[in-house]
Design a protein around this motif. Structure first.
Motif, PDB file in Angstrom:
ATOM      1  N   ILE A  27     -18.812  14.154 -19.699  1.00  0.00           N
ATOM      2  CA  ILE A  27     -19.445  12.973 -19.112  1.00  0.00           C
ATOM      3  C   ILE A  27     -20.945  13.092 -19.361  1.00  0.00           C
ATOM      4  CG2 ILE A  27     -19.897  11.706 -16.976  1.00  0.00           C
ATOM      5  CD1 ILE A  27     -17.236  12.736 -15.914  1.00  0.00           C
ATOM      6  N   PRO A  28     -21.563  12.140 -20.082  1.00  0.00           N
ATOM      7  CA  PRO A  28     -22.926  12.321 -20.571  1.00  0.00           C
ATOM      8  C   PRO A  28     -24.024  12.123 -19.529  1.00  0.00           C
ATOM      9  CG  PRO A  28     -22.116  10.192 -21.232  1.00  0.00           C
ATOM     10  CD  PRO A  28     -20.972  10.884 -20.537  1.00  0.00           C
ATOM     11  N   ARG A  29     -23.765  12.506 -18.309  1.00  0.00           N
ATOM     12  CA  ARG A  29     -24.805  12.520 -17.270  1.00  0.00           C
ATOM     13  C   ARG A  29     -24.330  13.411 -16.135  1.00  0.00           C
ATOM     14  NH1 ARG A  29     -23.132   9.017 -13.230  1.00  0.00           N
ATOM     15  NH2 ARG A  29     -21.511   7.539 -13.827  1.00  0.00           N
ATOM     16  N   ASP A  30     -25.230  13.771 -15.239  1.00  0.00           N
ATOM     17  CA  ASP A  30     -24.856  14.569 -14.076  1.00  0.00           C
ATOM     18  C   ASP A  30     -24.317  13.640 -12.993  1.00  0.00           C
ATOM     19  OD1 ASP A  30     -25.680  16.932 -15.267  1.00  0.00           O
ATOM     20  OD2 ASP A  30     -27.755  16.622 -14.639  1.00  0.00           O
ATOM     21  N   LEU A  31     -23.233  14.054 -12.334  1.00  0.00           N
ATOM     22  CA  LEU A  31     -22.597  13.203 -11.331  1.00  0.00           C
ATOM     23  C   LEU A  31     -23.445  13.117 -10.072  1.00  0.00           C
ATOM     24  CD1 LEU A  31     -18.879  14.351 -11.679  1.00  0.00           C
ATOM     25  CD2 LEU A  31     -20.073  12.525 -12.879  1.00  0.00           C
ATOM     26  N   ALA A  32     -23.384  11.944  -9.423  1.00  0.00           N
ATOM     27  CA  ALA A  32     -24.158  11.728  -8.196  1.00  0.00           C
ATOM     28  C   ALA A  32     -23.581  12.568  -7.066  1.00  0.00           C
ATOM     29  CB  ALA A  32     -24.130  10.248  -7.831  1.00  0.00           C
ATOM     30  N   ASP A  43     -19.308  13.162  -7.214  1.00  0.00           N
ATOM     31  CA  ASP A  43     -18.913  14.568  -7.078  1.00  0.00           C
ATOM     32  C   ASP A  43     -17.594  14.703  -6.327  1.00  0.00           C
ATOM     33  OD1 ASP A  43     -20.744  15.942  -8.499  1.00  0.00           O
ATOM     34  OD2 ASP A  43     -22.051  16.470  -6.812  1.00  0.00           O
ATOM     35  N   ALA A  44     -17.487  13.960  -5.198  1.00  0.00           N
ATOM     36  CA  ALA A  44     -16.276  14.043  -4.382  1.00  0.00           C
ATOM     37  C   ALA A  44     -15.065  13.508  -5.134  1.00  0.00           C
ATOM     38  CB  ALA A  44     -16.475  13.252  -3.079  1.00  0.00           C
ATOM     39  N   TRP A  65     -17.907  19.080 -18.445  1.00  0.00           N
ATOM     40  CA  TRP A  65     -19.171  19.251 -19.176  1.00  0.00           C
ATOM     41  C   TRP A  65     -20.032  18.027 -18.851  1.00  0.00           C
ATOM     42  CZ3 TRP A  65     -18.609  21.395 -24.854  1.00  0.00           C
ATOM     43  CH2 TRP A  65     -18.025  22.670 -24.801  1.00  0.00           C
ATOM     44  N   ASN A  66     -21.028  18.216 -17.966  1.00  0.00           N
ATOM     45  CA  ASN A  66     -21.931  17.123 -17.611  1.00  0.00           C
ATOM     46  C   ASN A  66     -23.172  17.175 -18.498  1.00  0.00           C
ATOM     47  OD1 ASN A  66     -23.242  19.339 -16.643  1.00  0.00           O
ATOM     48  ND2 ASN A  66     -23.084  18.772 -14.471  1.00  0.00           N
ATOM     49  N   ASN A  67     -24.196  16.397 -18.149  1.00  0.00           N
ATOM     50  CA  ASN A  67     -25.403  16.337 -18.977  1.00  0.00           C
ATOM     51  C   ASN A  67     -26.022  17.718 -19.183  1.00  0.00           C
ATOM     52  OD1 ASN A  67     -27.756  14.697 -20.162  1.00  0.00           O
ATOM     53  ND2 ASN A  67     -28.768  15.932 -18.608  1.00  0.00           N
ATOM     54  N   ALA A  68     -26.132  18.480 -18.091  1.00  0.00           N
ATOM     55  CA  ALA A  68     -26.755  19.803 -18.183  1.00  0.00           C
ATOM     56  C   ALA A  68     -25.979  20.712 -19.126  1.00  0.00           C
ATOM     57  CB  ALA A  68     -26.860  20.423 -16.793  1.00  0.00           C
ATOM     58  N   GLU A  73     -25.075  23.312 -24.539  1.00  0.00           N
ATOM     59  CA  GLU A  73     -24.288  23.524 -25.747  1.00  0.00           C
ATOM     60  C   GLU A  73     -25.089  23.162 -27.003  1.00  0.00           C
ATOM     61  OE1 GLU A  73     -21.240  24.848 -26.123  1.00  0.00           O
ATOM     62  OE2 GLU A  73     -21.185  25.266 -23.967  1.00  0.00           O
ATOM     63  N   LEU A  74     -25.841  22.050 -26.926  1.00  0.00           N
ATOM     64  CA  LEU A  74     -26.616  21.602 -28.083  1.00  0.00           C
ATOM     65  C   LEU A  74     -27.743  22.570 -28.446  1.00  0.00           C
ATOM     66  CD1 LEU A  74     -26.873  17.764 -27.444  1.00  0.00           C
ATOM     67  CD2 LEU A  74     -25.893  18.853 -29.444  1.00  0.00           C
TER      68      LEU A  74
END
Length: 456
Positions: A27-32, A43-44, A65-68, A73-74
């Protein structure tokens, strides 16, 4: 909605690949995270999804695998080419590839390639299967769907037959049951093949070709003539009818076609002078550029210095700087190809064909020493294993190359050429503005593309 999509993807993956142990969701961002306003955070919802999947599939680990994590990895050294392609000013683009082909068409292809005369033959068909295209995959998938339907019909008919068999029908029961096992193996193989045809990038499972090695007509005869079978004529008829349907399908040819689609081994087209090798690969290159799925690089072997590595060969053709190392170059090319999966036509198609880079080297026979090219061809096995979106094709006359030619999949063109001269005749006569009263005789005596071209 996205949570439901992820759940369905996991269920499909486990169904097709029951041995799976780790499933990664990107998911190309961090979850709220949780706030004071609501407990139903991203998150929940993610935690609930993981808990639900662990109950269904306790042996499968679900990893996020979130944004961080993606950035982490990159930043690894083995992803430098991917990072460079996407996040730095890139020298590799579709425009670069098209410009390189335009330069080739204006120079060494000028007298060898006349687009107005394009007629696609064996070369185009082979390369299209090699790289993959949605229409062919859809047609194959429909056939294997039909086979799978017949397998299910057999299972239903066989179960009904076994229910009415008595204890004395031992021979018949054993024969029907053993055939059911073999039919079930075919059905499972069809599932694997269909999944690969529709989702190439997601499936690398081995196909059990032996499952299809069945003489359906013989089995039908054995069941029909089994001891005491005459008592159960109606049920026997339902079983044998399905086996007869299966016998009419050429499973061997279908599996050969699937194998051609799945093969990653380099291809070399072999044919005599004037059989249309250069015109064939040039026409395919232009067609692929227009379709905007696969990315072709058409390189003349004669222009390649003997000391060049694959990195040098491709960099020179594209006109990019020498700062790219080989890993960066192949990662960048793979990223360029993968970007084409987001074109409108690809997104609308239910068949997912992985876009590929196709490096085509034309005229190995014109570039000595030939042993050096054999070494380069052998290197492609390692390149394709590491970068699965890269493919290689070559053309040559067969005489100069070292024998046996076991370092690539050799496709031999007949003396009549890639496309028979009689099929090219009308197009050539029109393109060169030639009128003749004895067209039938000319069509017969001009037997190769070279003879036809020289005449015109």
């Amino acid at each position: 909605g996205q949570i439901t999509q992820i759940k369905n993807s996991i269920k499909t993956a486990v169904k097709i690949r029951p041995a799976i142990t780790d499933y990664i969701v990107c998911i190309p961002r961090d979850l709220a995270s949780m706030t004071g306003r609501s407990d139903n955070t991203e998150d929940a919802r993610w935690d609930k999804l993981v808990a639900d999947m662990e109950k269904l599939y306790p042996t499968v680990k679900i990893t996020l695998w979130n944004n961080a994590r993606l950035v982490e990895e990159l930043q690894k050294p083995n992803c430098s080419g991917i990072y460079r392609f996407w996040f730095e000013t890139s020298e590799i683009s579709n425009e670069t590839v098209k410009y390189a082909f335009d330069k080739a068409r204006s120079s060494w292809l000028d007298t060898k390639y006349v687009p107005a005369l394009n007629t696609f033959g064996k070369i185009e068909k082979t390369i299209s299967s090699f790289l993959g295209y949605a229409e062919q995959r859809a047609t194959l998938s429909d056939v294997f769907t039909r086979i799978n339907t017949y397998c299910k019909q057999y299972t239903t008919a066989a179960d009904a037959l076994l229910l009415v068999c008595s204890e004395n029908d031992t021979e018949l029961k054993d024969l029907v049951a053993s055939t059911s096992e073999r039919i079930n193996s075919i059905s499972k193989s069809c599932d694997v093949i269909q999944y690969w045809l529709e989702n190439e990038a997601l499936s690398e499972e081995t196909i059990d070709d032996n499952a299809f090695n069945i003489d359906f007509d013989t089995l039908a005869d054995q069941i029909y003539h089994a001891e005491r079978a005459c008592r159960l004529h109606f049920h026997i008829s339902e079983v044998t009818k399905v086996l007869r349907k299966l016998s009419k399908i050429d499973c061997y040819e279908l599996l050969q076609e699937v194998e051609r689609c799945r093969s990653k081994r380099s291809i070399i087209f072999l044919g005599g002078p004037g059989t249309g090798k250069t015109h064939g690969v040039s026409a395919v290159t232009e067609k692929l550029l227009q379709e905007n799925l696969h990315v072709p690089l058409l390189i003349r072997a004669r222009n390649v210095p003997s000391s060049h590595t694959w990195k040098d060969i491709i960099s020179d053709y594209l006109g990019i700087s020498s700062e790219w190392n080989e890993d960066d170059l192949f990662q960048g090319l793979s990223s360029l190809a993968h970007r084409n999966i987001f074109t409108e036509s690809s997104l609308k198609s239910p068949i997912v064909v992985t876009p590929k880079i196709c490096v085509i080297i034309d005229g190995l026979d014109e570039s000595a020493p030939h042993d050096r090219w054999v070494e380069r061809i052998k290197e492609t096995d390692a390149i394709v294993a590491k970068y699965p979106q890269i493919r290689f094709c070559f053309t040559s006359r067969s005489v100069p190359l070292p024998k046996p030619i076991n370092y690539a999949n050799a496709i031999r063109l007949g003396n009549g050429g890639d496309v028979p001269a009689y099929k090219l005749f009308d197009g050539y006569m029109k393109a060169y503005n030639i009128s003749a009263e004895n067209r039938g005789w000319l069509r017969t005596v001009l037997t190769t593309p070279l003879a036809l071209k020289l005449f015109c």
